[in-house]
Design a protein around this motif. Structure first.
Motif, short mmCIF file in Angstrom:
data_model
loop_
_atom_site.label_atom_id
_atom_site.label_comp_id
_atom_site.label_asym_id
_atom_site.label_seq_id
_atom_site.Cartn_x
_atom_site.Cartn_y
_atom_site.Cartn_z
N HIS A 121 0.84 -1.20 0.00
CA HIS A 121 0.00 0.00 0.00
C HIS A 121 0.87 1.25 0.00
N LEU A 122 0.47 2.22 -0.79
CA LEU A 122 1.21 3.46 -0.89
C LEU A 122 1.14 4.23 0.43
N ALA A 123 2.31 4.58 0.97
CA ALA A 123 2.38 5.43 2.16
C ALA A 123 2.73 6.86 1.77
N ALA A 124 3.64 7.03 0.82
CA ALA A 124 4.04 8.37 0.38
C ALA A 124 4.70 8.27 -0.99
N ARG A 125 4.68 9.39 -1.70
CA ARG A 125 5.34 9.46 -3.00
C ARG A 125 6.05 10.80 -3.09
N GLY A 126 7.27 10.76 -3.61
CA GLY A 126 8.02 11.99 -3.81
C GLY A 126 8.50 12.10 -5.23
N TRP A 127 8.44 13.32 -5.75
CA TRP A 127 9.09 13.64 -7.02
C TRP A 127 10.26 14.54 -6.68
N LEU A 128 11.39 14.25 -7.29
CA LEU A 128 12.58 15.04 -7.03
C LEU A 128 13.26 15.44 -8.32
N ALA A 129 13.82 16.63 -8.29
CA ALA A 129 14.70 17.09 -9.35
C ALA A 129 16.08 17.16 -8.71
N GLY A 130 17.02 16.42 -9.27
CA GLY A 130 18.36 16.38 -8.70
C GLY A 130 19.40 16.89 -9.67
N ARG A 131 20.43 17.48 -9.10
CA ARG A 131 21.57 17.95 -9.89
C ARG A 131 22.81 17.23 -9.43
N PHE A 132 23.82 17.31 -10.24
CA PHE A 132 25.15 16.86 -9.84
C PHE A 132 26.07 18.06 -9.88
N LEU A 133 26.87 18.18 -8.85
CA LEU A 133 27.84 19.27 -8.75
C LEU A 133 29.24 18.68 -8.68
N SER A 134 30.22 19.49 -9.05
CA SER A 134 31.61 19.09 -8.89
C SER A 134 32.12 19.69 -7.59
N ARG A 135 33.23 19.17 -7.09
CA ARG A 135 33.83 19.72 -5.88
C ARG A 135 34.22 21.18 -6.07
N ALA A 136 34.41 21.60 -7.32
CA ALA A 136 34.74 23.00 -7.61
C ALA A 136 33.49 23.88 -7.61
#
Length: 175
Positions: A121-136
């Protein structure tokens, strides 16, 4: 063990890669509600769900065997935007899963859906937008990250209409 410690371990000592795991395959993380996850009403605090999703995303990258390849370039993921929908409460001791799936990407971000389920059974749903960054501090193009993880350059699948509308509404979509 706090969820932050669990996330640290999932990131620094990731689980083994899943042979044959594709970038678009779902990744499943099994968890159990702990006393520190609860709020005064004795159900999981809404903020803890975000920690569950963090752990799920770390395990998703581990399943792909991506940590070494990303770390070699000094790249790491961050969340640019997220939206949660809650359906059922999780309470002390309950086992549940977090299923993480990449829906697609554009020139700016990678879009993910993460589903929290208990007993089917569904408890929660998330949509995410993710980025990747460099250490710089530079932003890394999602297509470059996909190529490093997948070993080949590939096109994004079409985003579902509701996710694309959400991305425009929260202003993370490529313009």
């Amino acid at each position: 063990m706090s969820r932050m410690i669990q996330l640290t371990l999932a990131t620094l000592r990731p689980r083994r890669a899943v042979p044959g795991q594709d970038l678009l395959d779902p990744s499943v993380t099994h968890l159990r509600v702990r006393p520190g996850d609860l709020d005064l009403y004795r159900h999981t605090n809404n903020g803890v769900y975000l920690q569950y999703l963090d752990i799920g995303r770390s395990n998703y990258l581990a399943d792909l065997g991506a940590y070494g390849r990303l770390a070699a370039r000094g790249w790491y993921p961050v969340v640019a935007a997220s939206t949660m929908t809650y359906r059922r409460s999780l309470t002390l001791g309950q086992r549940f899963t977090v299923t993480t799936r990449v829906l697609g990407w554009d020139a700016r971000v990678v879009y993910l859906e993460q589903v929290v389920e208990r007993g089917g059974h569904l408890a929660a749903r998330g949509w995410l937008a993710g980025r990747f960054l460099s250490r710089a501090g530079d932003r890394i193009a999602p297509a470059d990250v996909v190529e490093v993880i997948d070993g080949t350059r590939r096109e994004s699948p079409a985003l579902p209409d509701d996710v694309a509308a959400w991305a425009r509404a929260v202003d993370v979509a490529h313009r």
